[in-house]
Design a protein around this motif. Sequence first.
Motif, PDB file in Angstrom:
ATOM      1  N   PRO A   1      46.796  56.670  24.468  1.00  0.00           N
ATOM      2  CA  PRO A   1      46.413  58.066  24.691  1.00  0.00           C
ATOM      3  C   PRO A   1      46.852  58.932  23.516  1.00  0.00           C
ATOM      4  CG  PRO A   1      48.291  57.478  26.053  1.00  0.00           C
ATOM      5  CD  PRO A   1      47.840  56.221  25.387  1.00  0.00           C
ATOM      6  N   PRO A   2      46.096  59.979  23.222  1.00  0.00           N
ATOM      7  CA  PRO A   2      46.488  60.845  22.111  1.00  0.00           C
ATOM      8  C   PRO A   2      47.811  61.546  22.423  1.00  0.00           C
ATOM      9  CG  PRO A   2      44.627  61.795  23.288  1.00  0.00           C
ATOM     10  CD  PRO A   2      44.883  60.445  23.870  1.00  0.00           C
ATOM     11  N   PRO A   3      48.690  61.678  21.427  1.00  0.00           N
ATOM     12  CA  PRO A   3      49.973  62.334  21.681  1.00  0.00           C
ATOM     13  C   PRO A   3      49.792  63.829  21.912  1.00  0.00           C
ATOM     14  CG  PRO A   3      49.735  61.876  19.359  1.00  0.00           C
ATOM     15  CD  PRO A   3      48.563  61.245  20.045  1.00  0.00           C
ATOM     16  N   THR A   4      50.716  64.408  22.629  1.00  0.00           N
ATOM     17  CA  THR A   4      50.721  65.845  22.842  1.00  0.00           C
ATOM     18  C   THR A   4      51.526  66.484  21.717  1.00  0.00           C
ATOM     19  OG1 THR A   4      50.655  65.496  25.224  1.00  0.00           O
ATOM     20  CG2 THR A   4      51.310  67.671  24.454  1.00  0.00           C
TER      21      THR A   4
ATOM     22  N   GLY B   1      49.627  72.709  21.347  1.00  0.00           N
ATOM     23  CA  GLY B   1      48.367  72.290  21.945  1.00  0.00           C
ATOM     24  C   GLY B   1      47.329  71.780  20.959  1.00  0.00           C
ATOM     25  N   GLN B   2      47.717  71.570  19.722  1.00  0.00           N
ATOM     26  CA  GLN B   2      46.776  71.070  18.722  1.00  0.00           C
ATOM     27  C   GLN B   2      46.613  69.565  18.858  1.00  0.00           C
ATOM     28  OE1 GLN B   2      45.091  73.166  16.668  1.00  0.00           O
ATOM     29  NE2 GLN B   2      46.097  74.786  17.828  1.00  0.00           N
ATOM     30  N   ARG B   3      45.678  68.999  18.093  1.00  0.00           N
ATOM     31  CA  ARG B   3      45.479  67.556  18.080  1.00  0.00           C
ATOM     32  C   ARG B   3      45.582  67.044  16.640  1.00  0.00           C
ATOM     33  NH1 ARG B   3      39.174  68.242  19.192  1.00  0.00           N
ATOM     34  NH2 ARG B   3      38.495  68.253  17.057  1.00  0.00           N
ATOM     35  N   ILE B   4      45.794  65.759  16.522  1.00  0.00           N
ATOM     36  CA  ILE B   4      45.861  65.135  15.208  1.00  0.00           C
ATOM     37  C   ILE B   4      44.483  65.203  14.560  1.00  0.00           C
ATOM     38  CG2 ILE B   4      46.235  62.957  13.994  1.00  0.00           C
ATOM     39  CD1 ILE B   4      48.244  62.235  16.178  1.00  0.00           C
ATOM     40  N   LEU B   5      44.449  65.565  13.287  1.00  0.00           N
ATOM     41  CA  LEU B   5      43.175  65.642  12.579  1.00  0.00           C
ATOM     42  C   LEU B   5      42.634  64.248  12.296  1.00  0.00           C
ATOM     43  CD1 LEU B   5      44.087  68.408   9.980  1.00  0.00           C
ATOM     44  CD2 LEU B   5      42.758  68.672  12.082  1.00  0.00           C
TER      45      LEU B   5
END
Length: 74
Positions: free
Chosen positions: A49-52, A56-60
Amino acid sequence: MLALQPTPNQVEWAVDMAVRGKLRGNLIRQGEYRSQTGMSTIDPQGLFPPPTLKGGQRILANVMLGILAQESNL
């Protein structure tokens, strides 16, 4: 016999989907051998799962592609 490797376009698509949290098993063509051997379908996003991140941003996607280029034969 060699295992098939993904093309650069396939890797980029998978990274784009993964950083959005949308890389699910229903989007991936899975071999018929999986059902013949009793194996369940794969769900990459469920495994990783994508990390938090703070704020609240996401990894590019470009950052992830850079990591893949450094850590693999991409």
